[in-house]
Design a protein around this motif. Structure first.
Motif, mmCIF file in Angstrom:
data_model
loop_
_atom_site.group_PDB
_atom_site.id
_atom_site.type_symbol
_atom_site.label_atom_id
_atom_site.label_comp_id
_atom_site.label_asym_id
_atom_site.label_seq_id
_atom_site.Cartn_x
_atom_site.Cartn_y
_atom_site.Cartn_z
ATOM 1 N N GLN A 61 -34.484 1.026 5.509
ATOM 2 C CA GLN A 61 -33.320 1.607 6.565
ATOM 3 C C GLN A 61 -33.346 0.743 7.729
ATOM 4 O O GLN A 61 -32.285 0.442 8.296
ATOM 5 C CB GLN A 61 -33.705 3.135 6.851
ATOM 6 C CG GLN A 61 -33.451 4.054 5.339
ATOM 7 C CD GLN A 61 -33.870 5.312 5.832
ATOM 8 O OE1 GLN A 61 -34.663 5.699 6.652
ATOM 9 N NE2 GLN A 61 -33.109 6.408 5.283
ATOM 10 N N SER A 103 -34.418 -1.359 -5.923
ATOM 11 C CA SER A 103 -34.974 0.002 -5.839
ATOM 12 C C SER A 103 -35.755 0.526 -6.876
ATOM 13 O O SER A 103 -36.176 -0.131 -7.822
ATOM 14 C CB SER A 103 -33.542 0.899 -6.323
ATOM 15 O OG SER A 103 -33.741 2.268 -6.209
ATOM 16 N N ARG A 161 -35.259 9.182 -5.603
ATOM 17 C CA ARG A 161 -33.960 9.788 -5.076
ATOM 18 C C ARG A 161 -33.957 9.205 -3.517
ATOM 19 O O ARG A 161 -32.788 8.783 -3.177
ATOM 20 C CB ARG A 161 -34.220 11.260 -5.206
ATOM 21 C CG ARG A 161 -32.723 11.986 -4.528
ATOM 22 C CD ARG A 161 -32.898 13.338 -4.557
ATOM 23 N NE ARG A 161 -34.278 14.097 -3.827
ATOM 24 C CZ ARG A 161 -34.119 14.159 -2.450
ATOM 25 N NH1 ARG A 161 -32.935 13.682 -1.855
ATOM 26 N NH2 ARG A 161 -35.263 14.634 -1.828
ATOM 27 N N GLU A 162 -34.936 9.171 -2.920
ATOM 28 C CA GLU A 162 -34.734 8.705 -1.215
ATOM 29 C C GLU A 162 -34.331 7.104 -1.414
ATOM 30 O O GLU A 162 -33.370 6.954 -0.670
ATOM 31 C CB GLU A 162 -36.377 8.721 -0.840
ATOM 32 C CG GLU A 162 -36.490 10.221 -0.667
ATOM 33 C CD GLU A 162 -37.483 10.817 -1.918
ATOM 34 O OE1 GLU A 162 -37.671 9.929 -2.880
ATOM 35 O OE2 GLU A 162 -37.774 11.961 -2.212
ATOM 36 N N CYS A 163 -35.067 6.515 -2.259
ATOM 37 C CA CYS A 163 -34.426 5.057 -2.369
ATOM 38 C C CYS A 163 -32.999 4.801 -2.909
ATOM 39 O O CYS A 163 -32.451 4.106 -2.218
ATOM 40 C CB CYS A 163 -35.521 4.355 -3.221
ATOM 41 S SG CYS A 163 -35.299 2.504 -2.869
ATOM 42 N N ASP A 164 -32.815 5.649 -3.745
ATOM 43 C CA ASP A 164 -31.277 5.566 -4.190
ATOM 44 C C ASP A 164 -30.201 6.074 -3.029
ATOM 45 O O ASP A 164 -29.199 5.618 -3.026
ATOM 46 C CB ASP A 164 -31.090 6.550 -5.449
ATOM 47 C CG ASP A 164 -31.764 5.784 -6.508
ATOM 48 O OD1 ASP A 164 -31.999 4.683 -6.545
ATOM 49 O OD2 ASP A 164 -31.718 6.327 -7.754
ATOM 50 N N GLU A 165 -30.612 7.047 -2.469
ATOM 51 C CA GLU A 165 -29.864 7.369 -1.276
ATOM 52 C C GLU A 165 -29.696 6.314 -0.148
ATOM 53 O O GLU A 165 -28.565 6.207 0.280
ATOM 54 C CB GLU A 165 -30.389 8.721 -0.522
ATOM 55 C CG GLU A 165 -30.222 9.939 -1.284
ATOM 56 C CD GLU A 165 -31.013 11.041 -0.777
ATOM 57 O OE1 GLU A 165 -31.555 11.121 0.384
ATOM 58 O OE2 GLU A 165 -30.958 12.354 -1.385
ATOM 59 N N SER A 174 -27.450 4.070 -1.646
ATOM 60 C CA SER A 174 -25.853 4.183 -1.670
ATOM 61 C C SER A 174 -25.245 3.997 -0.257
ATOM 62 O O SER A 174 -24.157 3.951 -0.025
ATOM 63 C CB SER A 174 -26.019 5.610 -2.252
ATOM 64 O OG SER A 174 -26.316 5.627 -3.533
ATOM 65 N N TYR A 175 -26.367 4.563 0.768
ATOM 66 C CA TYR A 175 -25.643 4.595 2.029
ATOM 67 C C TYR A 175 -25.318 2.911 2.668
ATOM 68 O O TYR A 175 -24.429 2.666 3.080
ATOM 69 C CB TYR A 175 -26.729 5.123 3.152
ATOM 70 C CG TYR A 175 -26.447 4.752 4.614
ATOM 71 C CD1 TYR A 175 -25.527 5.796 5.358
ATOM 72 C CD2 TYR A 175 -27.019 3.752 5.324
ATOM 73 C CE1 TYR A 175 -25.161 5.612 6.480
ATOM 74 C CE2 TYR A 175 -26.814 3.547 6.615
ATOM 75 C CZ TYR A 175 -25.818 4.512 7.065
ATOM 76 O OH TYR A 175 -25.395 4.497 8.562
ATOM 77 N N TRP A 211 -22.049 2.156 0.907
ATOM 78 C CA TRP A 211 -20.986 2.776 1.608
ATOM 79 C C TRP A 211 -20.851 2.215 2.975
ATOM 80 O O TRP A 211 -19.435 1.962 3.394
ATOM 81 C CB TRP A 211 -21.241 4.272 1.590
ATOM 82 C CG TRP A 211 -20.245 4.942 2.466
ATOM 83 C CD1 TRP A 211 -19.118 5.597 1.931
ATOM 84 C CD2 TRP A 211 -20.277 5.449 3.799
ATOM 85 N NE1 TRP A 211 -18.432 6.168 2.943
ATOM 86 C CE2 TRP A 211 -19.218 6.089 4.177
ATOM 87 C CE3 TRP A 211 -21.152 4.986 5.075
ATOM 88 C CZ2 TRP A 211 -18.630 6.668 5.519
ATOM 89 C CZ3 TRP A 211 -20.727 5.502 6.058
ATOM 90 C CH2 TRP A 211 -19.534 6.608 6.439
#
Length: 145
Positions: A54, A107, A111-115, A118-119, A122
């Motif tokens: 991030q 990835s 779930r955290e890494c996929d979020e 995705s961010y 986006w």
């Protein structure tokens, strides 16, 4: 005696030269296969790695730069290999799409890494959608004056 020493030295030099050429040839053959086509290691990212992903995206502002920064800063060796494979995919592959680079190569499937992935997608889509709106509003401002 000196002939024997010269013969041994010549053979040693010849063997060392051959070994050096062989090692360089093996390296070149290994580098001929892009990293994204090699087998990827299975890894579960630590929270630190996801946070650095991030942070790297915020710092770099692009997905390519993110992979480059994370591959330099990550402490997990297997994760670094996955990020380098993603860089290789974006640079050398036929399709060069961000979704595959993020979700398949970078990835770990959590779930955290996929979020986070995705961010990033986006944000990249938002960057391309945002430009025409700014131009249009600038044109409207210029037309009013």
């Amino acid at each position: 005696m000196s002939r024997e020493i010269l013969a041994i030295a010549g053979l040693s030099f010849g063997f060392a030269f051959f070994l050096t050429l062989f090692i360089l040839w093996v390296q070149r053959m290994r580098d001929a296969v892009p990293r994204y086509k090699r087998r990827l290691p299975h890894v579960r990212y630590q929270q630190e790695t996801i946070e650095s992903l991030q942070t790297a995206y915020r710092t770099a502002g692009s997905i390519e730069g993110t992979f480059f920064l994370v591959s330099r800063k990550c402490r997990q060796k297997k994760a670094r290999k996955r990020f380098r494979a993603a860089i290789s995919y974006l640079k050398d592959s036929r399709y060069q799409d961000y979704e595959t680079a993020l979700f398949t190569y970078a990835s770990d499937g959590s779930r955290e890494c996929d979020e986070v992935c995705s961010y990033m997608i986006w944000q990249e889509a938002y960057k391309s959608r945002r430009l025409p709106m700014q131009k249009r509003s600038e044109e409207e401002n210029n037309a009013k004056t």
